[in-house]
Enzyme design. Structure first.
Site, PDB file in Angstrom:
ATOM      1  CE1 TYR A 160      -4.035  -2.518   5.615  1.00 11.71           C
ATOM      2  CE2 TYR A 160      -3.422  -0.227   5.254  1.00 11.71           C
ATOM      3  CZ  TYR A 160      -3.789  -1.467   4.754  1.00 11.71           C
ATOM      4  OH  TYR A 160      -3.876  -1.651   3.388  1.00 11.71           O
ATOM      5  CE  LYS A 192      -1.604  -4.130   3.303  1.00 10.81           C
ATOM      6  NZ  LYS A 192      -2.007  -5.435   2.789  1.00 10.81           N
ATOM      7  CB  SER A 222      -0.843  -0.019   1.283  1.00 12.64           C
ATOM      8  OG  SER A 222      -1.384   1.247   1.524  1.00 12.64           O
TER       9      SER A 222
HETATM   10  P1  NAD Z   1     -11.292  -6.417   1.114  1.00 12.45           P
HETATM   11  O1  NAD Z   1     -11.521  -6.399   2.581  1.00 12.45           O
HETATM   12  O2  NAD Z   1     -12.428  -6.121   0.206  1.00 12.45           O
HETATM   13  O3  NAD Z   1     -10.647  -7.822   0.673  1.00 12.45           O
HETATM   14  C1  NAD Z   1      -9.799  -8.556   1.521  1.00 12.45           C
HETATM   15  C2  NAD Z   1     -10.324  -9.983   1.563  1.00 12.45           C
HETATM   16  O4  NAD Z   1      -9.487 -10.774   2.394  1.00 12.45           O
HETATM   17  C3  NAD Z   1     -11.729 -10.084   2.126  1.00 12.45           C
HETATM   18  O5  NAD Z   1     -12.534 -10.788   1.203  1.00 12.45           O
HETATM   19  C4  NAD Z   1     -11.558 -10.842   3.444  1.00 12.45           C
HETATM   20  O6  NAD Z   1     -12.681 -11.642   3.728  1.00 12.45           O
HETATM   21  C5  NAD Z   1     -10.299 -11.644   3.161  1.00 12.45           C
HETATM   22  N1  NAD Z   1      -9.525 -12.031   4.346  1.00 12.45           N
HETATM   23  C6  NAD Z   1      -9.075 -11.219   5.352  1.00 12.45           C
HETATM   24  N2  NAD Z   1      -8.365 -11.920   6.248  1.00 12.45           N
HETATM   25  C7  NAD Z   1      -8.345 -13.208   5.811  1.00 12.45           C
HETATM   26  C8  NAD Z   1      -7.776 -14.409   6.299  1.00 12.45           C
HETATM   27  N3  NAD Z   1      -7.087 -14.456   7.451  1.00 12.45           N
HETATM   28  N4  NAD Z   1      -7.951 -15.549   5.583  1.00 12.45           N
HETATM   29  C9  NAD Z   1      -8.647 -15.545   4.432  1.00 12.45           C
HETATM   30  N5  NAD Z   1      -9.227 -14.435   3.923  1.00 12.45           N
HETATM   31  C10 NAD Z   1      -9.076 -13.275   4.599  1.00 12.45           C
HETATM   32  O7  NAD Z   1     -10.071  -5.418   0.816  1.00 12.45           O
HETATM   33  P2  NAD Z   1      -9.519  -4.849  -0.553  1.00 12.45           P
HETATM   34  O8  NAD Z   1      -9.827  -3.394  -0.610  1.00 12.45           O
HETATM   35  O9  NAD Z   1      -9.914  -5.714  -1.673  1.00 12.45           O
HETATM   36  O10 NAD Z   1      -7.958  -4.962  -0.262  1.00 12.45           O
HETATM   37  C11 NAD Z   1      -7.206  -6.089  -0.681  1.00 12.45           C
HETATM   38  C12 NAD Z   1      -5.762  -5.917  -0.216  1.00 12.45           C
HETATM   39  O11 NAD Z   1      -5.249  -4.694  -0.747  1.00 12.45           O
HETATM   40  C13 NAD Z   1      -5.608  -5.839   1.304  1.00 12.45           C
HETATM   41  O12 NAD Z   1      -4.435  -6.519   1.660  1.00 12.45           O
HETATM   42  C14 NAD Z   1      -5.465  -4.351   1.550  1.00 12.45           C
HETATM   43  O13 NAD Z   1      -4.717  -4.095   2.713  1.00 12.45           O
HETATM   44  C15 NAD Z   1      -4.719  -3.899   0.304  1.00 12.45           C
HETATM   45  N6  NAD Z   1      -4.914  -2.464  -0.005  1.00 12.45           N
HETATM   46  C16 NAD Z   1      -6.183  -1.975  -0.139  1.00 12.45           C
HETATM   47  C17 NAD Z   1      -6.363  -0.608  -0.399  1.00 12.45           C
HETATM   48  C18 NAD Z   1      -7.751  -0.032  -0.522  1.00 12.45           C
HETATM   49  O14 NAD Z   1      -7.896   1.185  -0.414  1.00 12.45           O
HETATM   50  N7  NAD Z   1      -8.786  -0.824  -0.761  1.00 12.45           N
HETATM   51  C19 NAD Z   1      -5.253   0.232  -0.540  1.00 12.45           C
HETATM   52  C20 NAD Z   1      -3.977  -0.319  -0.402  1.00 12.45           C
HETATM   53  C21 NAD Z   1      -3.813  -1.684  -0.137  1.00 12.45           C
HETATM   54  N1  UFG Z   2     -11.774  11.577   3.600  1.00 10.94           N
HETATM   55  C1  UFG Z   2     -12.753  12.444   4.027  1.00 10.94           C
HETATM   56  N2  UFG Z   2     -13.897  11.916   4.565  1.00 10.94           N
HETATM   57  C2  UFG Z   2     -14.104  10.578   4.687  1.00 10.94           C
HETATM   58  C3  UFG Z   2     -13.087   9.693   4.244  1.00 10.94           C
HETATM   59  C4  UFG Z   2     -11.933  10.230   3.715  1.00 10.94           C
HETATM   60  O1  UFG Z   2     -12.605  13.657   3.936  1.00 10.94           O
HETATM   61  O2  UFG Z   2     -15.167  10.172   5.200  1.00 10.94           O
HETATM   62  C5  UFG Z   2     -10.558  12.129   2.990  1.00 10.94           C
HETATM   63  C6  UFG Z   2      -9.291  11.771   3.753  1.00 10.94           C
HETATM   64  O3  UFG Z   2      -9.035  12.700   4.763  1.00 10.94           O
HETATM   65  C7  UFG Z   2      -8.237  11.774   2.616  1.00 10.94           C
HETATM   66  C8  UFG Z   2      -9.037  11.313   1.404  1.00 10.94           C
HETATM   67  O4  UFG Z   2     -10.414  11.547   1.704  1.00 10.94           O
HETATM   68  O5  UFG Z   2      -7.802  13.099   2.379  1.00 10.94           O
HETATM   69  C9  UFG Z   2      -8.849   9.840   1.096  1.00 10.94           C
HETATM   70  O6  UFG Z   2      -9.115   9.082   2.277  1.00 10.94           O
HETATM   71  P1  UFG Z   2      -9.304   7.494   2.242  1.00 10.94           P
HETATM   72  O7  UFG Z   2      -9.632   7.048   3.623  1.00 10.94           O
HETATM   73  O8  UFG Z   2     -10.247   7.119   1.162  1.00 10.94           O
HETATM   74  O9  UFG Z   2      -7.871   7.000   1.781  1.00 10.94           O
HETATM   75  P2  UFG Z   2      -6.453   7.104   2.477  1.00 10.94           P
HETATM   76  O10 UFG Z   2      -5.526   7.687   1.457  1.00 10.94           O
HETATM   77  O11 UFG Z   2      -6.512   7.761   3.790  1.00 10.94           O
HETATM   78  O12 UFG Z   2      -6.098   5.595   2.753  1.00 10.94           O
HETATM   79  C10 UFG Z   2      -6.366   4.592   1.773  1.00 10.94           C
HETATM   80  C11 UFG Z   2      -6.616   3.260   2.470  1.00 10.94           C
HETATM   81  C12 UFG Z   2      -5.372   2.730   3.076  1.00 10.94           C
HETATM   82  C13 UFG Z   2      -4.299   2.705   2.067  1.00 10.94           C
HETATM   83  C14 UFG Z   2      -4.105   4.049   1.427  1.00 10.94           C
HETATM   84  C15 UFG Z   2      -3.116   3.952   0.322  1.00 10.94           C
HETATM   85  O13 UFG Z   2      -7.591   3.390   3.477  1.00 10.94           O
HETATM   86  O14 UFG Z   2      -5.590   1.417   3.489  1.00 10.94           O
HETATM   87  O15 UFG Z   2      -5.328   4.512   0.872  1.00 10.94           O
HETATM   88  O16 UFG Z   2      -2.841   5.211  -0.145  1.00 10.94           O
HETATM   89  F1  UFG Z   2      -3.159   2.312   2.651  1.00 10.94           F
END
Ligand code: NAD
Ligand code: UFG
Length: 349
Positions: A153, A157, A129
């Site tokens: 979190y 990572k 991430s």
């Molecule tokens: P998500 O929660 O939709 O998907 C994650 C999946 O993993 C879920 O389906 C959950 O049920 C499964 N899971 C969690 N723990 C588990 C375990 N112990 N065993 C088996 N399954 C398990 O999340 P996402 O947004 O699709 O994110 C996927 C990955 O990308 C995550 O590792 C997250 O940290 C990373 N990531 C997400 C974002 C974002 O903004 N969505 C940004 C950066 C990184």
């Molecule tokens: N924000 C708001 N109101 C909300 C939610 C978010 O104003 O209700 C703002 C935040 O302050 C930020 C922007 O919208 O300025 C984006 O916020 P997000 O929570 O959507 O995203 P972040 O960049 O904070 O974090 C996300 C994921 C993390 C990941 C990261 C990677 O939550 O898991 O992106 O860049 F690591």
């Protein structure tokens, strides 16, 4: 024979979109997910969207920490590579419940890596991430920047990235790509799969979408006194289908036989967008007004975060295609067709 890919967390938001792109690219896919933050119906819908390729998809409800079950799966199936999405991802919850995050994300990953090593399955793509850059001194973020965690979190990572570097040092048969996602948004253009977080959304666009469909009264904007064009935070939003395609490119890199070692790549667009610009783009494509409540900064939030995309473009031969308007259009298409995500009004909160 098509390569067989194990996708952990494949029922989730990014995983489900990636599984679809993998199937359409001709891979065979087995999804392992404990459905902690997802629904089995997402897998069914992916299979339908994949048409004739849907037959190449299988699902196993397994928790990664159940090493015996994972071992059994690897005994029965040969995997050419693993894409590892499974993990918990809510930043605020990780501050409240750090042990839950260390237990699920770290133990789950170690269990997976041990089973992979025991079966000599040594190709891995890991979901890292942009959070690993902490609050960077400058933007765009380049892969060689120092890493720092702002919360448990983010620390999981960084630790997993370090574990990956260590296992590659110990055994150079490992080929590992660490993908650092910026801010995935949007949904597949069918509106049939999308983001459906359980509980109150932490992220901007799922919250905006729930306001637009009437599930929540207003969006709280966290901070309007940043040094940005309108005072609100800047992020690099990337269409989830572009992100999914980035995984296909990463797999191709692992399979092309180059000595990749353990490498990190940013997946972003390289463009920064403010919160207010995102809201305006969403209002314009949806025709819905999103009421705003201005609030203070959210602890741990960076001011401006966007990616340098040069390394991924050059080495993975991948570049994001979709615009902010297309991300918002597809987010709204998913939201308006599925106002309660994969669930029903009764199952939402
Ligand atoms: P998500 O929660 O939709 O998907 C994650 C999946 O993993 C879920 O389906 C959950 O049920 C499964 N899971 C969690 N723990 C588990 C375990 N112990 N065993 C088996 N399954 C398990 O999340 P996402 O947004 O699709 O994110 C996927 C990955 O990308 C995550 O590792 C997250 O940290 C990373 N990531 C997400 C974002 C974002 O903004 N969505 C940004 C950066 C990184
Ligand atoms: N924000 C708001 N109101 C909300 C939610 C978010 O104003 O209700 C703002 C935040 O302050 C930020 C922007 O919208 O300025 C984006 O916020 P997000 O929570 O959507 O995203 P972040 O960049 O904070 O974090 C996300 C994921 C993390 C990941 C990261 C990677 O939550 O898991 O992106 O860049 F690591």
């Amino acid at each position: 024979m098509a390569e067989s890919i194990l996708v952990t967390g494949g029922a989730g938001y990014i995983g489900s979109h990636t599984v679809l792109q993998l199937l359409l690219s001709g891979f065979r896919v087995v999804v392992v997910d404990n459905l902690n933050n997802s629904a089995a119906v997402a897998i069914k819908r992916v299979s339908e969207l994949a048409g004739e390729f849907g037959k190449n998809l299988a699902f196993q409800q397994i928790d990664l920490r159940d090493k015996a079950a994972l071992n059994k799966l690897f005994d029965l199936t040969h995997f050419d590579a693993v894409i590892h999405f499974a993990g918990l991802k809510a930043v605020g919850e990780s501050v409240q419940k750090p042990l839950l995050y260390y237990n699920n994300n770290l133990i789950g990953t170690i269990s997976l890596l041990e089973v992979m090593a025991a079966h000599r399955c040594m190709k891995l793509v890991f979901s890292s991430s942009a959070t690993v850059y902490g609050c960077p001194k400058e933007v765009p973020c380049r892969e060689e920047f120092p890493l720092s965690a702002l919360n448990p979190y983010g620390r999981t990572k960084i630790i997993i990235e370090e574990i990956c570097r260590d296992i590659h040092c110990a055994d150079s048969d490992w080929k590992i790509i660490l993908l650092r996602y910026f801010n995935p948004v949007g949904a597949h253009s069918s509106g049939y799969i999308g983001d459906d977080p359980h509980g109150v959304p932490n992220n901007l666009m799922p919250f905006v979408q729930q306001v637009a469909v009437g599930r929540r009264p207003a969006l709280t904007v966290y901070g309007n006194d940043y040094s940005t064009k309108d005072g609100t935070g800047v992020r690099d939003y990337i269409h989830v289908v572009d992100l999914a395609d980035g995984h296909v490119s990463a797999l191709k890199k692992l399979f092309e036989g180059s000595n990749i070692g353990c490498e990190a790549y940013n997946l972003g667009t390289g463009k920064g967008t403010t919160v207010l610009e995102m809201v305006a783009a969403f209002e314009s494509v949806s025709g819905k007004k999103v009421p705003l409540v201005m609030a203070g900064r959210r602890p741990g939030d960076a001011e401006i975060l966007y990616a340098s995309t040069a390394k991924a473009e050059k080495e993975l031969k991948w570049k994001a295609k979709y615009s902010i308007e297309e991300m918002c259009r597809d987010q709204w298409n998913w939201a308006s067709k599925n106002p309660y995500g994969y669930g029903s009004p009764d199952s939402s909160d």
